[in-house]
Design an enzyme around this catalytic site. Structure first.
Site, PDB file in Angstrom:
ATOM      1  CD  GLU A 281      48.079 101.011  69.346  1.00 40.90           C
ATOM      2  OE1 GLU A 281      48.806 101.121  70.359  1.00 40.90           O
ATOM      3  OE2 GLU A 281      47.198 100.146  69.213  1.00 40.90           O
TER       4      GLU A 281
ATOM      5  NE  ARG B 119      60.160  87.665  56.528  1.00 42.29           N
ATOM      6  CZ  ARG B 119      60.993  87.218  55.591  1.00 42.29           C
ATOM      7  NH1 ARG B 119      62.131  86.621  55.921  1.00 42.29           N
ATOM      8  NH2 ARG B 119      60.714  87.369  54.312  1.00 42.29           N
TER       9      ARG B 119
ATOM     10  CE1 TYR C 293      48.859  96.836  69.680  1.00 43.31           C
ATOM     11  CE2 TYR C 293      48.031  95.688  71.603  1.00 43.31           C
ATOM     12  CZ  TYR C 293      48.100  95.827  70.232  1.00 43.31           C
ATOM     13  OH  TYR C 293      47.416  94.967  69.427  1.00 43.31           O
TER      14      TYR C 293
ATOM     15  CB  THR D  96      62.033  94.408  52.809  1.00 41.96           C
ATOM     16  OG1 THR D  96      62.992  94.161  51.791  1.00 41.96           O
ATOM     17  CG2 THR D  96      60.638  94.168  52.267  1.00 41.96           C
TER      18      THR D  96
ATOM     19  CE  LYS E 133      62.934  91.147  49.485  1.00 38.56           C
ATOM     20  NZ  LYS E 133      61.900  92.106  49.903  1.00 38.56           N
TER      21      LYS E 133
ATOM     22  CG  ASP F 288      59.956  98.318  46.241  1.00 42.48           C
ATOM     23  OD1 ASP F 288      60.879  98.000  47.016  1.00 42.48           O
ATOM     24  OD2 ASP F 288      58.913  97.655  46.113  1.00 42.48           O
TER      25      ASP F 288
HETATM   26  N1  DSN Z   1      59.298  87.924  48.156  1.00 45.35           N
HETATM   27  C1  DSN Z   1      60.277  88.925  47.830  1.00 45.35           C
HETATM   28  C2  DSN Z   1      61.270  88.418  46.847  1.00 45.35           C
HETATM   29  O1  DSN Z   1      61.615  87.276  46.922  1.00 45.35           O
HETATM   30  O2  DSN Z   1      61.748  89.176  46.011  1.00 45.35           O
HETATM   31  C3  DSN Z   1      59.709  90.195  47.367  1.00 45.35           C
HETATM   32  O3  DSN Z   1      58.423  90.356  47.766  1.00 45.35           O
END
Ligand code: DSN
Length: 414
Positions: free
Chosen positions: A48, A229, A46, A220, A223, A193
């Site tokens: 924080e 993740r 932990y 994120t 990707k 974003d």
């Molecule tokens: N779920 C993601 C996507 O497939 O684009 C974005 O949130």
């Protein structure tokens, strides 16, 4: 593993990933090093707070690893501040809204049906219940160009506090400079974003919104960036904004950071700085173009008329009379995974829309080049045109299995 039930499911998922082709454009395969960091003992801790300012003891190594992740994120994306604690993209976006807006304040974002994302103001989300979202769209879905005049008009009329550029189903290039000019005119903060294209920006094959003066980028990390993740929030240079964001992430929205994920983010950021990764990112784009070429050849309508990035959104209902859901199902049967997706101003419902969305990040990690990608696109179209023909589907499935065998998922990239 002692838990045979879960172990079996992990092995089955491993097999599914190995034997099929992953075309969902938001998915990828991480390196063994990212997996090791993600599965490390940092999960027990932990922490924080932030490095040097924690609420619990025992933080020598968590502080060090979070500092490394922050430093690498800033270097990779050319900014002064990074918060690497968001659990994923949705909390990252919520944290920015909560940091900079009062309830009822306005955000101007891309229309969801034109490629925007749920977290950019879908009525069913929490942010949409708290803040006021207004929209811009593409001028023409067949070219993909954003209607910047409308964007400016809506901005002047609604005085948004944030102008948001970003998408999850848009395949063309945004003119970030135009966003910045409009934002300056109306006194808004600019937020990009870049969840889908973070890896392509990191590698320098797509433009970095910070180079045009954007204030904030959220993303994120799993990707195109090929990390665990998770989420990140980057601030170009404004320390006051960065401090507000830190407070908003913790204690505003989240509790203890996931230190194992932060360690894995640090590993992924370092991987994304390598020449091998740059080569990968370039190939992602070439591969998407190769698939686009095949769709053009077969006169299949694509949103934006094609792609400048890693993804394609094809109107399979309009072009082939197959719904998005039917296409997703029949392609799944032959070992190709992608997702049904609404197209711009879709006349069909989200659970059975007109389109499919697919992309090249994962198959490029496997080593696919233009030739294999074009072949996969041909196979996809063959299946869609013969969706009830068992023999065609069997023969395509065989080809997909062969490709999957020839291009195993790599364990290391650098
Ligand atoms: N779920 C993601 C996507 O497939 O684009 C974005 O949130």
């Amino acid at each position: 593993m002692k838990d045979k039930l879960v172990e079996k499911l992990i092995k089955s998922e491993e097999k599914r990933q190995a034997e099929g082709l992953e075309l969902i454009p938001s998915e990828n395969y991480v390196s063994v090093d990212v997996l090791l960091a993600n599965g490390s003992v940092f999960t027990n801790k932990y922490s924080e707070g932030y490095p040097g300012r924690r609420y619990y003891g025992g933080q020598d190594f968590t502080d060090a690893v979070e500092r490394i992740a922050i430093g690498r994120a800033c270097k990779l994306f050319k900014c002064k501040f990074a918060n690497v604690q968001p659990h994923s993209g949705a909390p990252a976006n919520l944290a920015v809204y909560a940091a900079l807006l009062e309830p009822g304040d306005t955000v101007l974002g891309m229309d969801l049906s034109h490629g925007g994302h749920l977290t950019h103001g879908h009525p069913m989300t929490l942010p949409a219940k708290i803040y006021n979202f207004v929209r811009y769209k593409m001028k023409n879905p067949d070219t993909g160009e954003i209607d910047y005049e409308e964007l400016r008009r809506v901005a002047i009329a609604n005085k948004p506090k944030i102008i948001l550029a970003g998408f999850s189903a848009y395949s063309r290039t945004l003119d970030y400079k135009k966003f910045v000019d409009i934002a300056r005119e109306v006194g808004a903060i600019t937020m990009a974003d870049m969840a889908h294209i973070a890896g392509l920006i990191a590698a320098g094959v797509l433009r970095n919104p910070f180079d045009d003066g954007f204030d904030i980028i959220t993303s994120t990390t799993h990707k195109t960036l090929r990390g665990p993740r998770g989420g990140i929030i980057l601030t170009r240079e404004n320390e006051e904004i960065a401090k507000k964001i830190d407070k908003s992430v913790f204690p505003g929205i989240q509790g203890g950071p996931h230190m194992h994920t932060i360690a894995a983010k640090a590993v992924a950021f370092a991987e994304a700085m390598t020449p091998a990764y740059k080569k990968y990112a370039k190939q992602v784009l070439k591969n998407a173009r190769a698939m686009e070429g095949v769709l053009h050849k077969h006169n299949i309508r694509m949103m934006g008329g094609g792609t400048d990035n890693h993804l394609i959104l094809a109107d399979v209902f309009g072009s082939l009379g197959v719904t998005g859901k039917e296409a997703q199902t029949v392609l799944d049967e032959v070992g190709i995974t992608l997702n049904m997706n609404s197209i711009a101003d879709d006349v069909r419902k989200p659970l059975d829309p007109s389109g499919i969305r697919f992309g090249t990040p994962a198959i490029t990690t496997r080593g696919f080049k233009e030739k294999e990608c074009a072949y996969v696109a041909e196979l996809m179209i063959k299946v869609l045109k013969n969706k009830n023909d068992k023999k065609v589907k069997e023969s395509v499935h065989k080809e997909i299995k062969k490709l999957a065998k020839k291009f195993p998922i790599p364990k290391k990239f650098v």
